[in-house]
Write a protein that holds these residues in place. Structure first.
Motif, mmCIF file in Angstrom:
data_model
loop_
_atom_site.group_PDB
_atom_site.id
_atom_site.type_symbol
_atom_site.label_atom_id
_atom_site.label_comp_id
_atom_site.label_asym_id
_atom_site.label_seq_id
_atom_site.Cartn_x
_atom_site.Cartn_y
_atom_site.Cartn_z
ATOM 1 N N LEU A 44 -12.483 66.173 50.104
ATOM 2 C CA LEU A 44 -11.496 65.126 49.877
ATOM 3 C C LEU A 44 -11.910 64.231 48.705
ATOM 4 O O LEU A 44 -11.075 63.851 47.876
ATOM 5 C CB LEU A 44 -11.331 64.272 51.130
ATOM 6 N N LYS A 45 -13.186 63.884 48.640
ATOM 7 C CA LYS A 45 -13.669 63.048 47.547
ATOM 8 C C LYS A 45 -13.466 63.734 46.201
ATOM 9 O O LYS A 45 -13.066 63.085 45.215
ATOM 10 C CB LYS A 45 -15.157 62.726 47.740
ATOM 11 N N THR A 46 -13.722 65.036 46.146
ATOM 12 C CA THR A 46 -13.553 65.774 44.897
ATOM 13 C C THR A 46 -12.094 65.776 44.458
ATOM 14 O O THR A 46 -11.772 65.538 43.283
ATOM 15 C CB THR A 46 -14.051 67.216 45.071
ATOM 16 N N GLY A 56 -3.876 58.268 37.467
ATOM 17 C CA GLY A 56 -3.845 56.834 37.642
ATOM 18 C C GLY A 56 -3.378 56.394 39.010
ATOM 19 O O GLY A 56 -3.312 55.186 39.293
ATOM 20 N N SER A 57 -3.027 57.315 39.872
ATOM 21 C CA SER A 57 -2.626 56.970 41.229
ATOM 22 C C SER A 57 -3.820 56.451 42.018
ATOM 23 O O SER A 57 -4.966 56.839 41.776
ATOM 24 C CB SER A 57 -2.054 58.196 41.949
ATOM 25 N N LYS A 58 -3.536 55.583 42.979
ATOM 26 C CA LYS A 58 -4.561 55.145 43.914
ATOM 27 C C LYS A 58 -4.667 56.187 45.019
ATOM 28 O O LYS A 58 -3.663 56.562 45.624
ATOM 29 C CB LYS A 58 -4.190 53.787 44.516
ATOM 30 N N VAL A 59 -5.861 56.645 45.275
ATOM 31 C CA VAL A 59 -6.065 57.706 46.259
ATOM 32 C C VAL A 59 -7.088 57.242 47.289
ATOM 33 O O VAL A 59 -8.240 56.957 46.961
ATOM 34 C CB VAL A 59 -6.540 59.022 45.609
ATOM 35 N N GLN A 60 -6.639 57.162 48.523
ATOM 36 C CA GLN A 60 -7.521 56.823 49.645
ATOM 37 C C GLN A 60 -7.787 58.094 50.434
ATOM 38 O O GLN A 60 -6.867 58.867 50.715
ATOM 39 C CB GLN A 60 -6.841 55.783 50.549
ATOM 40 N N ILE A 61 -9.044 58.332 50.781
ATOM 41 C CA ILE A 61 -9.350 59.476 51.637
ATOM 42 C C ILE A 61 -9.530 58.983 53.063
ATOM 43 O O ILE A 61 -9.990 57.868 53.306
ATOM 44 C CB ILE A 61 -10.578 60.273 51.154
ATOM 45 N N PHE A 62 -9.135 59.845 53.992
ATOM 46 C CA PHE A 62 -9.189 59.498 55.415
ATOM 47 C C PHE A 62 -9.701 60.723 56.164
ATOM 48 O O PHE A 62 -8.917 61.512 56.705
ATOM 49 C CB PHE A 62 -7.792 59.103 55.901
ATOM 50 N N PRO A 63 -11.019 60.923 56.188
ATOM 51 C CA PRO A 63 -11.559 62.090 56.889
ATOM 52 C C PRO A 63 -11.213 62.035 58.371
ATOM 53 O O PRO A 63 -11.453 61.024 59.041
ATOM 54 C CB PRO A 63 -13.069 61.971 56.669
#
Length: 270
Positions: A44-46, A56-63
């Motif tokens: 997900l981080k990758t 330029g989008s904001k991307v939040q990961i939620f494992p």
């Protein structure tokens, strides 16, 4: 990095690879910020780093493991409470090619939990929230084997039949409340799905579509207002005929007497 004006936030499950990762990329390029859900945090981080740097989008990961009740509940709460979310892509799923005589029933039960229970609970979490927010879009990923039930494992096919039927019901319940429902029926797609399902050779078959092409077609189907999108079906009218016949047949089921072919002497209702 490109300039970015957000259309809201899209939450994509199964977003660490395959169809889900492509959805994340394409939705970011369409102006969405993202919440990416999957079990594999490093993947997900990758995906998140690449998308943020390119769009330029904001991307939040939620494992999260959506087969785990507590993890699933956290994603449900996020869908209910985060008012920026305007699009849910229920993509997470697993499959199998094993017959009932070969498959491990515990793994099959996990499949039901992910393909049916998690998808249902996430939809039930977000649908009322979308109604209260005045609109939203739910994309549920089914499969052509939801119709062609004999092609793969029977429980996998049945789980995707569920998604198709669920989508019809959602469209009926939510169409007049500003919530769009799109049910997607991919055919064989070149992803790690086949490694997990036990048939890696399918990824390089002549009938297998790339994940990029499948998602691009699906998003155009969404733009065009399709309720059901089948990227690999070239004769689009064939689906319309299928649906017309299905709906006509459904009108013929309700009768108080058995059909004559059964030779049953009908009795009066009590």
């Amino acid at each position: 990095m490109t300039s970015h004006t957000s259309k809201g936030t899209a939450l994509v499950t199964g977003a660490s690879s395959g169809i889900g990762a492509v959805y994340a990329d394409r939705l970011a390029r369409r102006g969405y910020d993202l919440i990416l859900v999957a079990r594999n945090e490093e993947r997900l981080k990758t995906v998140a780093r690449r998308i943020e740097s390119e769009t330029g989008s904001k991307v939040q990961i939620f494992p999260a493991d959506l087969t785990d009740k507590s993890s699933l509940a956290k994603v449900e709460a996020l869908l209910r409470d985060d008012k920026s979310i305007s699009l849910l892509v229920n993509n997470a799923g697993i499959g199998s090619v094993a017959s009932i005589l070969q498959a491990d029933v515990d793994k099959i039960t996990d499949m039901i939990t992910l393909n049916i229970t998690a998808l249902t609970r996430l939809t039930y979490a977000v649908a009322p929230a979308f109604v209260s927010r005045g609109g939203g879009t739910i994309v549920n990923i089914a499969s052509v084997v939801g119709i062609a039930a004999e092609m793969l494992n029977g429980v996998y096919s049945a789980s995707k039949s569920y998604v198709i039927s669920f989508g019809h019901s959602l469209q009926k319940d939510l169409a007049d409340k500003g919530v769009r429902i799109q049910t997607v029926l991919p055919g064989a797609t070149a992803t790690e799905f086949w490694d997990v399902a036990g048939y890696a050779a399918q990824k390089t078959s002549a009938i297998t579509m790339s994940a990029d092409d499948a998602v691009d077609a699906t998003l155009i189907g969404l733009d065009n207002g399709e309720l059901v999108t089948i990227p690999g079906l070239h004769d689009g009218d064939a689906w319309d005929r299928w649906e017309t016949d299905r709906r006509e047949l459904s009108k013929k089921f309700s009768n108080s007497k058995p059909a004559l072919r059964y030779g049953v002497k009908a009795t009066a209702a009590a």
